[in-house]
Write an enzyme that holds these catalytic residues in place. Structure first.
Site, PDB file in Angstrom:
ATOM      1  N   HIS A  78       0.836  -1.203   0.000  1.00  0.00           N
ATOM      2  CA  HIS A  78       0.000   0.000   0.000  1.00  0.00           C
ATOM      3  C   HIS A  78       0.873   1.256   0.000  1.00  0.00           C
ATOM      4  O   HIS A  78       0.616   2.209  -0.746  1.00  0.00           O
ATOM      5  CB  HIS A  78      -0.929   0.019   1.203  1.00  0.00           C
ATOM      6  CG  HIS A  78      -1.870  -1.133   1.257  1.00  0.00           C
ATOM      7  ND1 HIS A  78      -2.673  -1.399   2.354  1.00  0.00           N
ATOM      8  CD2 HIS A  78      -2.160  -2.117   0.346  1.00  0.00           C
ATOM      9  CE1 HIS A  78      -3.400  -2.481   2.112  1.00  0.00           C
ATOM     10  NE2 HIS A  78      -3.090  -2.938   0.919  1.00  0.00           N
ATOM     11  N   HIS A 237      -8.911  -2.338  -5.418  1.00  0.00           N
ATOM     12  CA  HIS A 237      -7.839  -2.620  -4.469  1.00  0.00           C
ATOM     13  C   HIS A 237      -6.781  -3.533  -5.089  1.00  0.00           C
ATOM     14  O   HIS A 237      -5.583  -3.396  -4.799  1.00  0.00           O
ATOM     15  CB  HIS A 237      -8.371  -3.244  -3.183  1.00  0.00           C
ATOM     16  CG  HIS A 237      -7.313  -3.376  -2.135  1.00  0.00           C
ATOM     17  ND1 HIS A 237      -6.921  -2.328  -1.327  1.00  0.00           N
ATOM     18  CD2 HIS A 237      -6.516  -4.422  -1.795  1.00  0.00           C
ATOM     19  CE1 HIS A 237      -5.946  -2.717  -0.537  1.00  0.00           C
ATOM     20  NE2 HIS A 237      -5.681  -3.987  -0.794  1.00  0.00           N
ATOM     21  N   ASP A 241      -2.808  -2.735  -5.184  1.00  0.00           N
ATOM     22  CA  ASP A 241      -1.730  -3.659  -4.810  1.00  0.00           C
ATOM     23  C   ASP A 241      -0.749  -3.873  -5.958  1.00  0.00           C
ATOM     24  O   ASP A 241       0.475  -3.913  -5.761  1.00  0.00           O
ATOM     25  CB  ASP A 241      -2.307  -5.012  -4.400  1.00  0.00           C
ATOM     26  CG  ASP A 241      -2.875  -5.025  -2.992  1.00  0.00           C
ATOM     27  OD1 ASP A 241      -2.631  -4.082  -2.221  1.00  0.00           O
ATOM     28  OD2 ASP A 241      -3.565  -6.008  -2.654  1.00  0.00           O
ATOM     29  N   HIS A 263      -0.112 -11.127  -5.259  1.00  0.00           N
ATOM     30  CA  HIS A 263       1.256 -10.700  -4.973  1.00  0.00           C
ATOM     31  C   HIS A 263       2.306 -11.635  -5.559  1.00  0.00           C
ATOM     32  O   HIS A 263       3.360 -11.174  -6.003  1.00  0.00           O
ATOM     33  CB  HIS A 263       1.455 -10.585  -3.459  1.00  0.00           C
ATOM     34  CG  HIS A 263       0.595  -9.555  -2.814  1.00  0.00           C
ATOM     35  ND1 HIS A 263       0.624  -8.224  -3.162  1.00  0.00           N
ATOM     36  CD2 HIS A 263      -0.356  -9.663  -1.842  1.00  0.00           C
ATOM     37  CE1 HIS A 263      -0.242  -7.556  -2.429  1.00  0.00           C
ATOM     38  NE2 HIS A 263      -0.857  -8.409  -1.620  1.00  0.00           N
TER      39      HIS A 263
END
Length: 278
Positions: A78, A237, A241, A263
């Site tokens: 973030h 969101h 990321d 991720h």
């Protein structure tokens, strides 16, 4: 010529970590040219430093973890997303725990904190990462249905398709040409997400201990437990990321396209790109 940038003055914030639940304070400070983004663990002996680069990624379970010389920080995406959107090349982050504060579960407070510090141009030229060929990473365990790729593009653009079987969430798609105004209005406020039935398992793994209905949007089999900022807050969101994970390769000029990425795939792509530019 684009010049490198840093912060004009020191700024700080405090809170609890999303996963650790621990109290943490951090300070954002100016840094010399060619420093990059550096985390300094001031709570550890000798205050070891961790360079925020793709090469230092060591874990990607529910967050991105960086480690260098035995010191680590995690859930850095973030804050890194805000740095990427504000095009900050160099910053020293003094942090007194393993994880930055979750704040509102998004990056809007980090972005505004950076802007409040002011941005200072430096004497050296920016080493912009200009995508000049196709880079692609696929999840080979999912028959290629999950992937992330980078294409040449004169600007910074992100297109993301999120796929969730739950009827409340479903398939969400957004495409943004990223500038500071679009980022602050359309992306930075989007909060992280959790499925209510997963929370107990996350807690048993030592994750999500700082999550609340103020900083996480939560859904169960029937409804959302809190009000959404956007109907498609999840995919926004995911874009937030992705922007943060890609900053580990540098400040990107290109088009990032992702389908159900997370991720692990994001940071693999960042490593692949960084290998050509560093």
């Amino acid at each position: 010529m684009q010049r490198q940038t840093t912060l004009k003055k020191e700024v700080s914030c405090a809170g609890i970590g999303l996963h650790s639940g621990q109290q943490v304070s951090l300070k954002l400070k100016s840094a010399p040219v060619d420093s990059g983004i550096i985390f300094k663990r001031v709570d550890l002996p000798n205050s070891p430093q961790i360079q925020a680069t793709a090469a230092n990624v060591t874990a990607t379970v529910r967050a991105t973890t960086l480690e260098q010389d035995g010191a680590k920080v995690f859930t850095i995406e973030h804050l890194m997303s805000a740095f990427h959107a504000a095009k900050i090349d160099n910053c020293l982050i003094e942090i007194d725990a393993e994880e930055p504060p979750v704040l509102m579960g998004n990056s809007v407070d980090f972005f505004r904190l950076i802007k409040s510090a002011g941005i200072e141009e430096q004497e050296s030229e920016r080493r912009e990462v200009i995508i000049d060929k196709i880079y692609r990473v696929d999840d080979l365990n999912d028959n290629g249905r999950r992937f992330v790729l980078a294409l040449p593009y004169d600007g910074f653009r992100v297109s993301f398709t999120s796929v969730n079987p739950h009827p409340l969430v479903g398939i969400q798609y957004r495409d943004f040409i990223i500038d500071e105004e679009i980022y602050e209005k359309e992306i930075a406020p989007a909060r992280t997400i959790a499925y209510e039935k997963e929370i107990e398992a996350l807690h048993s793994m030592g994750l999500g201990l700082g999550g609340t209905l103020e900083n996480v949007i939560v859904y169960n089999d029937n409804r959302w437990l809190n009000d959404l900022i956007y109907p498609d807050e999840l995919v926004r969101h995911k874009i937030l990321d992705l922007i943060g994970d890609m900053r580990l390769a540098g400040i990107i000029r290109g088009h990032i396209i992702a389908a159900a990425s997370g991720h692990a795939l994001n940071t693999k792509l960042a490593k692949m790109i960084a290998a050509d530019f560093n």
